[in-house]
Design a protein around this motif. Structure first.
Motif, PDB file in Angstrom:
ATOM      1  N   LYS A   1      59.462  78.243  25.814  1.00 50.20           N
ATOM      2  CA  LYS A   1      58.581  77.594  26.098  1.00 50.20           C
ATOM      3  C   LYS A   1      58.889  76.244  25.274  1.00 50.20           C
ATOM      4  CE  LYS A   1      54.024  77.943  24.513  1.00 50.20           C
ATOM      5  NZ  LYS A   1      52.946  78.845  24.026  1.00 50.20           N
ATOM      6  N   VAL A   2      58.768  74.983  26.002  1.00 50.74           N
ATOM      7  CA  VAL A   2      58.998  74.162  25.600  1.00 50.74           C
ATOM      8  C   VAL A   2      58.102  72.815  26.145  1.00 50.74           C
ATOM      9  CG1 VAL A   2      61.693  73.551  25.219  1.00 50.74           C
ATOM     10  CG2 VAL A   2      59.947  73.206  27.581  1.00 50.74           C
TER      11      VAL A   2
ATOM     12  N   ILE B   1      54.586  66.542  37.022  1.00 54.74           N
ATOM     13  CA  ILE B   1      55.834  67.497  37.377  1.00 54.74           C
ATOM     14  C   ILE B   1      56.557  66.544  37.363  1.00 54.74           C
ATOM     15  CG2 ILE B   1      54.904  67.101  39.612  1.00 54.74           C
ATOM     16  CD1 ILE B   1      56.524  70.545  38.282  1.00 54.74           C
ATOM     17  N   ALA B   2      56.672  64.925  37.677  1.00 51.84           N
ATOM     18  CA  ALA B   2      58.011  64.436  38.097  1.00 51.84           C
ATOM     19  C   ALA B   2      58.272  64.116  36.314  1.00 51.84           C
ATOM     20  CB  ALA B   2      57.744  63.251  38.215  1.00 51.84           C
ATOM     21  N   LEU B   3      58.560  63.988  35.649  1.00 51.51           N
ATOM     22  CA  LEU B   3      58.308  64.124  34.039  1.00 51.51           C
ATOM     23  C   LEU B   3      58.857  65.729  33.212  1.00 51.51           C
ATOM     24  CD1 LEU B   3      56.361  61.730  32.035  1.00 51.51           C
ATOM     25  CD2 LEU B   3      58.287  60.926  32.413  1.00 51.51           C
ATOM     26  N   ARG B   4      58.574  66.536  34.052  1.00 54.34           N
ATOM     27  CA  ARG B   4      59.350  68.193  33.642  1.00 54.34           C
ATOM     28  C   ARG B   4      60.024  67.675  34.468  1.00 54.34           C
ATOM     29  NH1 ARG B   4      54.515  71.377  35.637  1.00 54.34           N
ATOM     30  NH2 ARG B   4      52.904  69.552  35.916  1.00 54.34           N
TER      31      ARG B   4
ATOM     32  N   ALA C   1      67.362  65.393  31.525  1.00 59.33           N
ATOM     33  CA  ALA C   1      68.074  64.520  30.436  1.00 59.33           C
ATOM     34  C   ALA C   1      68.317  65.851  29.382  1.00 59.33           C
ATOM     35  CB  ALA C   1      66.888  64.431  29.720  1.00 59.33           C
ATOM     36  N   GLY C   2      68.759  66.797  29.877  1.00 59.92           N
ATOM     37  CA  GLY C   2      69.154  68.180  29.554  1.00 59.92           C
ATOM     38  C   GLY C   2      67.926  68.822  28.640  1.00 59.92           C
ATOM     39  N   GLU C   3      66.620  68.330  27.835  1.00 60.14           N
ATOM     40  CA  GLU C   3      65.804  68.698  27.208  1.00 60.14           C
ATOM     41  C   GLU C   3      65.110  69.890  27.445  1.00 60.14           C
ATOM     42  OE1 GLU C   3      62.948  65.373  27.171  1.00 60.14           O
ATOM     43  OE2 GLU C   3      64.995  64.485  25.798  1.00 60.14           O
ATOM     44  N   ALA C   4      64.992  70.530  29.400  1.00 60.23           N
ATOM     45  CA  ALA C   4      64.252  71.701  29.320  1.00 60.23           C
ATOM     46  C   ALA C   4      65.729  72.290  30.965  1.00 60.23           C
ATOM     47  CB  ALA C   4      63.389  71.825  30.080  1.00 60.23           C
ATOM     48  N   ASP C   5      65.750  73.338  30.608  1.00 55.46           N
ATOM     49  CA  ASP C   5      66.786  74.279  31.259  1.00 55.46           C
ATOM     50  C   ASP C   5      65.968  74.405  32.974  1.00 55.46           C
ATOM     51  OD1 ASP C   5      68.469  74.314  29.745  1.00 55.46           O
ATOM     52  OD2 ASP C   5      67.529  75.936  28.660  1.00 55.46           O
ATOM     53  N   MET C   6      65.249  74.494  33.335  1.00 55.73           N
ATOM     54  CA  MET C   6      64.645  75.010  34.387  1.00 55.73           C
ATOM     55  C   MET C   6      63.015  74.823  34.804  1.00 55.73           C
ATOM     56  SD  MET C   6      63.934  78.858  36.171  1.00 55.73           S
ATOM     57  CE  MET C   6      63.005  79.603  34.444  1.00 55.73           C
ATOM     58  N   VAL C   7      63.073  74.634  35.564  1.00 53.09           N
ATOM     59  CA  VAL C   7      61.015  73.947  36.329  1.00 53.09           C
ATOM     60  C   VAL C   7      60.859  75.180  37.693  1.00 53.09           C
ATOM     61  CG1 VAL C   7      59.827  71.904  37.228  1.00 53.09           C
ATOM     62  CG2 VAL C   7      60.765  71.378  35.082  1.00 53.09           C
ATOM     63  N   LEU C   8      60.343  76.207  37.011  1.00 51.77           N
ATOM     64  CA  LEU C   8      59.521  76.325  39.052  1.00 51.77           C
ATOM     65  C   LEU C   8      58.294  75.918  38.401  1.00 51.77           C
ATOM     66  CD1 LEU C   8      59.983  78.782  40.809  1.00 51.77           C
ATOM     67  CD2 LEU C   8      60.013  80.145  39.046  1.00 51.77           C
TER      68      LEU C   8
ATOM     69  N   GLY D   1      66.198  83.343  27.393  1.00 55.88           N
ATOM     70  CA  GLY D   1      66.219  81.491  26.666  1.00 55.88           C
ATOM     71  C   GLY D   1      66.327  80.158  26.440  1.00 55.88           C
ATOM     72  N   ALA D   2      66.356  80.439  28.687  1.00 58.66           N
ATOM     73  CA  ALA D   2      66.292  78.733  28.874  1.00 58.66           C
ATOM     74  C   ALA D   2      64.983  77.967  29.030  1.00 58.66           C
ATOM     75  CB  ALA D   2      66.225  79.432  30.733  1.00 58.66           C
ATOM     76  N   ARG D   3      65.036  76.889  28.587  1.00 61.13           N
ATOM     77  CA  ARG D   3      64.013  76.650  28.221  1.00 61.13           C
ATOM     78  C   ARG D   3      62.736  75.713  29.859  1.00 61.13           C
ATOM     79  NH1 ARG D   3      66.941  71.918  25.296  1.00 61.13           N
ATOM     80  NH2 ARG D   3      68.894  72.786  26.962  1.00 61.13           N
ATOM     81  N   VAL D   4      61.705  76.409  29.108  1.00 63.61           N
ATOM     82  CA  VAL D   4      60.367  75.294  30.587  1.00 63.61           C
ATOM     83  C   VAL D   4      60.162  75.175  29.799  1.00 63.61           C
ATOM     84  CG1 VAL D   4      59.291  76.460  32.608  1.00 63.61           C
ATOM     85  CG2 VAL D   4      61.811  78.061  31.900  1.00 63.61           C
ATOM     86  N   PRO D   5      59.811  74.020  30.281  1.00 66.39           N
ATOM     87  CA  PRO D   5      57.784  73.255  30.030  1.00 66.39           C
ATOM     88  C   PRO D   5      56.839  73.985  30.810  1.00 66.39           C
ATOM     89  CG  PRO D   5      59.460  71.937  31.556  1.00 66.39           C
ATOM     90  CD  PRO D   5      60.164  72.658  31.825  1.00 66.39           C
TER      91      PRO D   5
END
Length: 266
Positions: A168-169, A175-178, A184-191, A151-155
């Protein structure tokens, strides 16, 4: 000692310069390919020249590393260095989409200590200083407390079938904005698991860390900026509780890809 108050007005001016050429407000800007699939525009170069002049005056002792300037590796011998992407997310910029920003970081002894993202098409300015927190439009940021990969949110635009336990969000091109979304707590992970460069991430890494997130290379190795070779292998930027499980799940694959693609000729 430089502060966010020193950096913010320069960021705002750089953003205004880019906005004046943004197709999203009906402007026409010339662009061309500097490499396969890698476009650059007149706006990138104009913002780069502006920042080099203004930031150079702000910290004359600092080196300069930018996506749009031929690199002088002698900068790596300096204690401080500006690490800059004049327009991060050029594809969105050229298409008139809002997912781009001006990215600036001041690095000292290999670590970012001052950072800002100016996203004028989104009416956002993100700023951070080491040990002083991260802010968007003056509001202090804090990453989420997500502790489960499921369930973790990923852009991301599309999730592979094997990763569909994630959520998916919206994904901006930048990539900097991701990474800022994690702050900002709007996503939980970027990989990401591909070679990039220090200017892609230096500012956003500090933002994420100052908001409580953990940010390393995709392999789990700590970042060090202003290296003679400015390449870096991806990012794993997550809430504190997710970093260990994410590294356990994807770290081996990231290390294999990094080793297989380590040489620029490949």
């Amino acid at each position: 000692m430089l502060t966010t108050a020193d950096l913010t007005p320069i960021l705002r001016e750089a953003g205004a310069l880019a906005m004046a050429q943004w197709p999203g407000v009906g402007q026409t800007v010339e662009s061309w390919e500097k490499g396969p699939g890698d476009r650059v525009s007149e706006a990138d170069l104009a913002v780069d020249a502006f920042l080099k002049q203004r930031l150079g005056a702000l910290a004359p002792d600092a080196g300069w590393l930018s996506e749009e300037t031929v690199d002088d590796t002698a900068r790596a011998e300096r204690r401080r260095c500006w690490v800059v992407d004049p327009i991060d997310g050029t594809r969105d910029f050229l298409r008139g989409r809002a997912g781009w920003c001006v990215s600036v970081a001041l690095v000292e002894d290999g670590e970012p200590v001052l950072a800002g993202l100016e996203a004028p098409a989104r009416d956002e300015v993100w700023i951070a200083a080491k040990g002083e927190g991260a802010f968007r439009n003056g509001e202090r940021l804090r990453c989420s407390d997500c502790a489960e990969l499921v369930g973790a949110r990923v852009p991301i635009h599309d999730l592979p079938k094997s990763e569909r336990d994630l959520t998916k969000v919206f994904q901006p091109n930048s990539i900097a904005l991701r990474l800022a979304m994690v702050a900002a707590g709007e996503a939980d992970m970027v990989l990401t698991m591909r070679w990039g460069a220090e200017w892609d991430l230096a500012a956003a890494v500090l933002l994420a860390r100052e908001a409580g997130a953990i940010s390393t290379a995709a392999t789990g190795e700590p970042y060090r900026f202003n290296k003679p070779d400015p390449r870096i292998f991806g990012t794993l930027t997550t809430t504190p509780a997710l970093h260990g499980p994410a590294l356990e799940r994807w770290g081996g694959r990231a290390r294999d890809i990094a080793e297989d693609t380590a040489h620029p000729s490949q």
